[in-house]
Design a protein around this motif. Structure first.
Motif, PDB file in Angstrom:
ATOM      1  N   HIS A   1       0.792  -1.235   0.000  1.00 43.59           N
ATOM      2  CA  HIS A   1       0.000   0.000   0.000  1.00 43.59           C
ATOM      3  C   HIS A   1       0.823   1.284   0.000  1.00 43.59           C
ATOM      4  O   HIS A   1       0.351   2.302  -0.492  1.00 43.59           O
TER       5      HIS A   1
ATOM      6  N   CYS B   1       0.287  -0.368  -4.886  1.00 41.86           N
ATOM      7  CA  CYS B   1      -1.029   0.261  -5.058  1.00 41.86           C
ATOM      8  C   CYS B   1      -0.915   1.679  -5.612  1.00 41.86           C
ATOM      9  O   CYS B   1      -1.829   2.176  -6.259  1.00 41.86           O
TER      10      CYS B   1
ATOM     11  N   ILE C   1       0.913  -6.142  -5.530  1.00 40.95           N
ATOM     12  CA  ILE C   1      -0.327  -5.920  -4.778  1.00 40.95           C
ATOM     13  C   ILE C   1      -0.838  -7.256  -4.249  1.00 40.95           C
ATOM     14  O   ILE C   1      -0.865  -8.252  -4.976  1.00 40.95           O
TER      15      ILE C   1
ATOM     16  N   HIS D   1     -11.177  -5.583  -1.210  1.00 36.38           N
ATOM     17  CA  HIS D   1     -11.177  -6.209  -2.536  1.00 36.38           C
ATOM     18  C   HIS D   1     -10.718  -7.663  -2.530  1.00 36.38           C
ATOM     19  O   HIS D   1     -10.339  -8.217  -3.571  1.00 36.38           O
TER      20      HIS D   1
ATOM     21  N   ARG E   1     -10.480  10.308  -2.821  1.00 35.18           N
ATOM     22  CA  ARG E   1      -9.800   9.004  -2.830  1.00 35.18           C
ATOM     23  C   ARG E   1      -8.338   9.128  -3.287  1.00 35.18           C
ATOM     24  O   ARG E   1      -7.482   8.389  -2.828  1.00 35.18           O
TER      25      ARG E   1
ATOM     26  N   CYS F   1      -3.701   4.876  -5.810  1.00 39.20           N
ATOM     27  CA  CYS F   1      -5.064   4.354  -5.676  1.00 39.20           C
ATOM     28  C   CYS F   1      -5.679   4.741  -4.345  1.00 39.20           C
ATOM     29  O   CYS F   1      -6.859   5.046  -4.267  1.00 39.20           O
TER      30      CYS F   1
ATOM     31  N   ASN G   1     -10.718   0.976  -8.910  1.00 36.61           N
ATOM     32  CA  ASN G   1     -12.064   0.518  -8.578  1.00 36.61           C
ATOM     33  C   ASN G   1     -12.866   1.487  -7.711  1.00 36.61           C
ATOM     34  O   ASN G   1     -14.005   1.190  -7.364  1.00 36.61           O
TER      35      ASN G   1
ATOM     36  N   HIS H   1      -3.584  -8.783  -3.805  1.00 31.76           N
ATOM     37  CA  HIS H   1      -4.559  -9.582  -4.562  1.00 31.76           C
ATOM     38  C   HIS H   1      -3.976 -10.159  -5.841  1.00 31.76           C
ATOM     39  O   HIS H   1      -4.556 -11.048  -6.455  1.00 31.76           O
TER      40      HIS H   1
ATOM     41  N   THR I   1      -3.335  -0.988 -10.385  1.00 29.89           N
ATOM     42  CA  THR I   1      -4.187  -1.486  -9.287  1.00 29.89           C
ATOM     43  C   THR I   1      -4.566  -2.957  -9.420  1.00 29.89           C
ATOM     44  O   THR I   1      -4.355  -3.585 -10.446  1.00 29.89           O
ATOM     45  N   CYS I   2      -5.167  -3.460  -8.344  1.00 28.19           N
ATOM     46  CA  CYS I   2      -5.600  -4.854  -8.309  1.00 28.19           C
ATOM     47  C   CYS I   2      -6.752  -5.097  -9.279  1.00 28.19           C
ATOM     48  O   CYS I   2      -7.087  -6.227  -9.592  1.00 28.19           O
TER      49      CYS I   2
HETATM   50  S1  SF4 Z   1      -7.999  -1.111  -4.352  1.00 28.16           S
HETATM   51 FE1  SF4 Z   1      -6.117   0.060  -4.629  1.00 28.16          FE
HETATM   52  S2  SF4 Z   1      -5.323   0.309  -2.540  1.00 28.16           S
HETATM   53 FE2  SF4 Z   1      -6.814  -1.375  -2.478  1.00 28.16          FE
HETATM   54  S3  SF4 Z   1      -5.575  -3.243  -2.801  1.00 28.16           S
HETATM   55 FE3  SF4 Z   1      -6.346  -2.577  -4.807  1.00 28.16          FE
HETATM   56  S4  SF4 Z   1      -4.682  -1.336  -5.632  1.00 28.16           S
HETATM   57 FE4  SF4 Z   1      -4.328  -1.511  -3.431  1.00 28.16          FE
END
Ligand code: SF4
Lengths: 419, 177
Positions: free
Chosen positions: A65, A361, A100, A123, A389, A364, A383, A102, A300-301
Motif C-alpha cells: 500500500h 497500489c 499488490i 477487494h 480518494r 489508488c 475501482n 490480490h 491497481t488490483c
Molecule cells: S484497491 Fe487500490 S489500494 Fe486497495 S488493494 Fe487494490 S490497488 Fe491496493
C-alpha cells in the motif's frame, strides 16, 4: 434443494455437508490475507494475548500500500510488520516490490478453488475468479482469526448474473462490471454473494474474471465468484502443483436457489465510465463530452495485469500522451513488470510518456505516488472514485474506466475510448 | 440494554468510508484522540468539534460502504458516538461495528420519519434525543415507537463481551482451562 457455490464452500470450510441460508457458521480459511495494515492488526493481536499465531503457514502478508514508503511513519509501519513476521515465523510474507496482495496471492499459488480466503482488505472478493470465496473482514477480526483460526459467517443469499454475447471490439471485462454496478447500484449486492456465469464469462481469461470479482465489492458483495472450469484448471496447473495441495472444484447445483437471476446480453455494450463520486454513477463513454483530464492512471488490483498493460501499450505505440497529462503506470506485481519488460510493453509505454513505478497500489489510496491537485481530474483503471480518494478532495474528479479508455484518454487529453 | 442520546442526521445514502475517515490517515498509527479528530472530516467538517458523548447518528442506505478500514468505526466510537441507526449498512462496516462494540441498528421507518424533519441533504446536529433498546429491538423517538430486527445471537454475544478482542480472549482462556 440444491446449493449455490458459496453455500458449498462455507459448508466445506465449516466441516459440514450442507448449510442453510441465514444460518451462522464458523469457518476456517485456507489463507488469511493482509497488507500494510498488518502492523495495526499485530497490535490488536497482542491485546488478545494469544500464545502464538494459529497457523503460520496460512497467514499471508504482502507489503503493497505504501511502497516504497514515502515517509518515516509508513517506513516504521513496514518495520513493525517485518519484526512480527520474524517473531511468528509467518511463512508467506512478500516484501515491498513483489506486488499488490490480490495479485501476489494467486500468482504464488495460494488461492485454491473451493476454499475460503479471508482478507483484511475490501477487494478480497478478487479471489472469486478462481472459484474460491474471497471474503473481506476487518482488522480486529483478522487479529482474531490469527489467534483462533476461525470466525463466524452468516450464509448469504446469492445473486446470479448470466452474461451472454460476444463483447464488441474495444469493450472489456471492466466495461461489463461497471455496467452491472450501474444497473444494480452500490448496495445492490449488500450482504450477498454473487455468481458470474454465461458464455461471456466462460470466454474470459483469469485476469478478466479477476476484474469482475474485484469490482463486485463495489456492489457491496460479500463474495463474487466465477465457477471453476478449464480456464481455471489451466491457470492453476503450474502454480498449485508447486505448493503440493489438492483442491476441490465446486460448482452450483442446477436447482440451487438464487435471490435473483439477472440476464444480460452484452453484444451491444459500449465502453463505460463510472463518474465522480460513486462507482454506480455509470455512463457510456460517448456521453461524456470533452471531459479534460490531468492524470491517467493505469494499474491497481483491478486492472494492472499483463493483458491490461498490453492493451495500453498497443494503443500507445508510437504516439505521445497529451502534453498536459501525467500518465502513471503501476504494474500489479513484479511478475507482471518482468513479463511486460520482456514483451516490450514497458518500452512502448515509456516512449509514449508513461511514468512507470514500482509494483504497488500507488496513488489508488491517495497517500502517495501521484496525488491530484485541486481541480484536477483523473481517468483511472482502479475501482473507487470516492471524493478525495486520490488524496485531494477539493474539486477533483476520478473517472473509472478500462485500460483501453485510460490509454486513449491519456493520448487525447480528455476522456475518450477512441483513437 | 438501553442507549439514549442526542441525534445527528446525515441525510444521505451511500456515505462511504473515505468520507467517514479519509484514506490518507489509514496507514498511520494514530491515537484514539487523533482518530476522533478526523471523524467525518470530508463530510461534516464541524462534526468532531460539536459532538457530545453518547450522540447517535441517523442516516440512510448503505452507510459505511467502501473500504474495510476499521477506523471508520473506531473514529466515530472514540468521538463519542454510541449508536448508528441507518436504513441499511454496508456489510463490512456493520461487522466491524459489532466487533468494536458500537451499536448498529437498521430501521428504515425511523430514518424516514427523521429525514422529513430536515431540509438539506447534509449533516445536521439536532437538539432532540431518542432511546434504543437493543434487547427488545425498539426505538422510542418523540413518543413514537419503532421496532427493528434484533441481532443474531453471535453478534449479541460479541457486543456484550465488549467487542471481538475481549470475546476472543475469553474463547482462548476457555480453551486453555
Ligand atoms: S484497491 Fe487500490 S489500494 Fe486497495 S488493494 Fe487494490 S490497488 Fe491496493
Amino acid at each position: 434443494m440444491g446449493q449455490t457455490i458459496i453455500e458449498k464452500i462455507l459448508a466445506r470450510a465449516a466441516g459440514r455437508s450442507q448449510v442453510q441460508k441465514g444460518e451462522i457458521v464458523f469457518c476456517t480459511p485456507h489463507r488469511i490475507l493482509s497488507h500494510d495494515n498488518s502492523a495495526a492488526i499485530s497490535k490488536i493481536f497482542k491485546q488478545i494475548h494469544a500464545p502464538a499465531v494459529w497457523d503460520p503457514e496460512r497467514i499471508f502478508i504482502a507489503l503493497d500500500h505504501a511502497v516504497p514508503p514515502p515517509d518515516e511513519r509508513k517506513a516504521l509501519n513496514h518495520k513493525i510488520i517485518r519484526e512480527f513476521v520474524q517473531k511468528h515465523n509467518i511463512k508467506h510474507f512478500y516484501d515491498c516490490g513483489t506486488g499488490i496482495c490480490h495479485q501476489v496471492l494467486p500468482e504464488n499459488g495460494h488461492v485454491l478453488p473451493g476454499t475460503i480466503i479471508f482478507g483484511s482488505d475490501s477487494h478480497t472478493t478478487t479471489h472469486g475468479a478462481f472459484g474460491a470465496a474471497g471474503i473481506p473482514i476487518g482488522r480486529t477480526e483478522t487479529a482474531s482469526v490469527w489467534a483462533i483460526g476461525k470466525t463466524w459467517l452468516k450464509v448469504p443469499e446469492t445473486l446470479k448474473f448470466v452474461l451472454t454475447g460476444n463483447l464488441k471490439q474495444g469493450v472489456y471485462a471492466k466495461d461489463v462490471i461497471l455496467f452491472l454496478i450501474g444497473q444494480i447500484g452500490a448496495s445492490g449486492a449488500n450482504y450477498k454473494s454473487v455468481e458470474f456465469s454465461g458464455d461471456t464469462v466462460i470466454r474470459m481469461s483469469i485476469s478478466e474474471r479477476m476484474t469482475l470479482c474485484n469490482l463486485s465489492a463495489e456492489m457491496g458483495a460479500k463474495a463474487g465468484i466465477v465457477a471453476f472450469d478449464e480456464t481455471t484448471r489451466n491457470w492453476l496447473d503450474n502454480r498449485v502443483l508447486h505448493v503440493h495441495e489438492d483442491y476441490e472444484p465446486l460448482s452450483a447445483d442446477d436447482d440451487a436457489e438464487y435471490k435473483e437471476i439477472y440476464d444480460f446480453n452484452l453484444e451491444e455494450l459500449g465502453p463505460q465510465v463510472a463518474c465522480p463520486h460513486k462507482v454506480d454513477n455509470v455512463v457510456p463513454v460517448k456521453n461524456l463530452l470533452h471531459t479534460k483530464i490531468d492524470v491517467a492512471f493505469l494499474g491497481t488490483c483491478t486492472n494492472g495485469r499483463l493483458d491490461d498493460l498490453k492493451i495500453a501499450a498497443e494503443i500507445m505505440e508510437g504516439k505521445n500522451v497529451a502534453p498536459h497529462v501525467r500518465f502513471l503506470v503501476y504494474p500489479a506485481s513484479k511478475k507482471v513488470l518482468q513479463d511486460a519488460l520482456r514483451l516490450g510493453y514497458i518500452e512502448k509505454l515509456v516512449m509514449a510518456g508513461a511514468q512507470v513505478a514500482v509494483p504497488s497500489c500507488g496513488p489508488c489510496l491517495g497517500a502517495y505516488g501521484g496525488i491530484l491537485a485541486p481541480e484536477e481530474n483523473c481517468i483511472s483503471s482502479a475501482n473507487r472514485n470516492f471524493k478525495g480518494r486520490m488524496g485531494c478532495k477539493q474539486d477533483t474528479g476520478i473517472y473509472l474506466a478500462s485500460p483501453a479508455t485510460v490509454a486513449h484518454s491519456a493520448l487525447a487529453g480528455h476522456i475518450t475510448a477512441e483513437a | 440494554m438501553k442507549l439514549e442520546g442526542r441525534v445527528w442526521i446525515f441525510k444521505d445514502n451511500d456515505i462511504n468510508t473515505d468520507l467517514i475517515y479519509p484514506g490518507k490517515y489509514t496507514y498511520e498509527p494514530l491515537s484514539h484522540i487523533e482518530q476522533a479528530a478526523h471523524a467525518m472530516e470530508d463530510y461534516s467538517p464541524n462534526f468532531s468539534q460539536e459532538i457530545k458523548k453518547h450522540d447517535i447518528i441517523v442516516t440512510g442506505d448503505n452507510f459505511g460502504c467502501g473500504s474495510s478500514r476499521e477506523q471508520a468505526v473506531t473514529c466515530l466510537k472514540y468521538a463519542g458516538i454510541d449508536a448508528i441507526i441507518a436504513s441499511s449498512f454496508a456489510r463490512l462496516f456493520y461487522r466491524n461495528a459489532i466487533n468494536s462494540a458500537l451499536a448498529v441498528v437498521e430501521c428504515p421507518q425511523l430514518v424516514e420519519s427523521l429525514f422529513e424533519k430536515v431540509e438539506k441533504a447534509d449533516s445536521t446536529r439536532t437538539d432532540f434525543s431518542l432511546t434504543i433498546d437493543l434487547t427488545k429491538g425498539t426505538i422510542i423517538s418523540e413518543s413514537r415507537k419503532f421496532s427493528f430486527p434484533p441481532w443474531d445471537e453471535q453478534a449479541m454475544e460479541i457486543f456484550k463481551s465488549g467487542g471481538l478482542v475481549e470475546f476472543t480472549k475469553q474463547k482462548l482462556s476457555g480453551q486453555q482451562s
